[in-house]
Write an enzyme that holds these catalytic residues in place. Structure first.
Site, short mmCIF file in Angstrom:
data_model
loop_
_atom_site.label_atom_id
_atom_site.label_comp_id
_atom_site.label_asym_id
_atom_site.label_seq_id
_atom_site.Cartn_x
_atom_site.Cartn_y
_atom_site.Cartn_z
N ILE A 43 0.87 -1.18 0.00
CA ILE A 43 0.00 0.00 0.00
C ILE A 43 0.91 1.23 0.00
CG2 ILE A 43 -1.87 1.21 1.20
CD1 ILE A 43 -2.43 -1.54 2.65
N GLU A 55 4.12 -7.84 3.04
CA GLU A 55 4.40 -8.74 4.16
C GLU A 55 3.94 -8.12 5.48
OE1 GLU A 55 6.37 -7.75 1.74
OE2 GLU A 55 8.05 -9.10 1.40
N CYS A 91 11.92 -6.89 2.25
CA CYS A 91 12.87 -5.79 2.53
C CYS A 91 13.37 -5.91 3.97
CB CYS A 91 12.20 -4.44 2.29
SG CYS A 91 11.08 -3.94 3.63
N1 THU Z 1 7.49 -4.27 -1.62
C1 THU Z 1 6.76 -5.17 -0.91
O1 THU Z 1 5.56 -4.96 -0.67
N2 THU Z 1 7.38 -6.28 -0.47
C2 THU Z 1 8.65 -6.64 -0.79
O2 THU Z 1 9.10 -7.71 -0.41
C3 THU Z 1 9.49 -5.75 -1.58
C4 THU Z 1 8.91 -4.42 -1.88
C5 THU Z 1 6.81 -3.10 -2.18
C6 THU Z 1 7.10 -1.78 -1.54
C7 THU Z 1 6.77 -0.83 -2.67
O3 THU Z 1 5.38 -0.58 -2.68
C8 THU Z 1 7.10 -1.61 -3.93
O4 THU Z 1 7.15 -2.96 -3.54
C9 THU Z 1 8.39 -1.22 -4.58
O5 THU Z 1 9.42 -1.21 -3.66
#
Ligand code: THU
Length: 135
Positions: A43, A55, A91
């Site tokens: 989001i 996550e 991340c």
């Molecule tokens: N993002 C996630 O939701 N989970 C991950 O494991 C890596 C990155 C999202 C954050 C952001 O909205 C987009 O991916 C690009 O970084």
């Protein structure tokens, strides 16, 4: 609940992603010890640092519903509207959140398709972390 179903949930949750800035949609499906699934998507926010990853969305939904014991999480990410082409791993912030509630054997499944995925443990992805046991 088998791994295939968990992976399908993660893939499907990408449809719920709000990602107008990155165009990268992520879905997650978290399996609790009690056998429930909590899903999440990323989001995003115009104030970029306020973005929540898929996550963490799943973890925070689960904790807020009274579930704190987890078995595994499936994650799928890729260009919005397209099938994933690469493995997406959590991340650093999400790894830290996992560390709060999970031990080193917690399983992280990164999904391209239900036939093409990797399995890692939290211990592999976040060694020498700082968690509740360190306080
Ligand atoms: N993002 C996630 O939701 N989970 C991950 O494991 C890596 C990155 C999202 C954050 C952001 O909205 C987009 O991916 C690009 O970084």
């Amino acid at each position: 609940m088998d791994d295939k179903q968990l992976m399908e949930c993660a893939l499907k949750m990408r449809d719920m992603s709000y990602c107008p800035y990155s165009g990268f949609s992520v879905g997650a499906a978290l399996l609790t010890e009690s056998g429930k699934i909590y899903t999440g998507c990323n989001i995003e926010n115009a104030g970029f640092s306020s973005t929540n990853c898929a996550e963490r969305t799943a973890f925070f939904k689960a904790v807020s519903e009274g579930e704190q014991k987890y078995k595994k999480i499936a994650i799928a990410g890729g260009k919005k509207g397209e099938a994933p082409t690469e493995y997406t791993y959590p991340c650093g912030v999400c790894r830290q959140v996992m560390k709060e509630f999970c031990n080193d054997s917690f399983e992280i499944i990164s999904v391209i398709t239900t036939e093409d995925f990797t399995k890692k443990t939290l211990g592999e992805l976040f060694p020498f972390g700082f968690g509740p046991d360190n306080l």
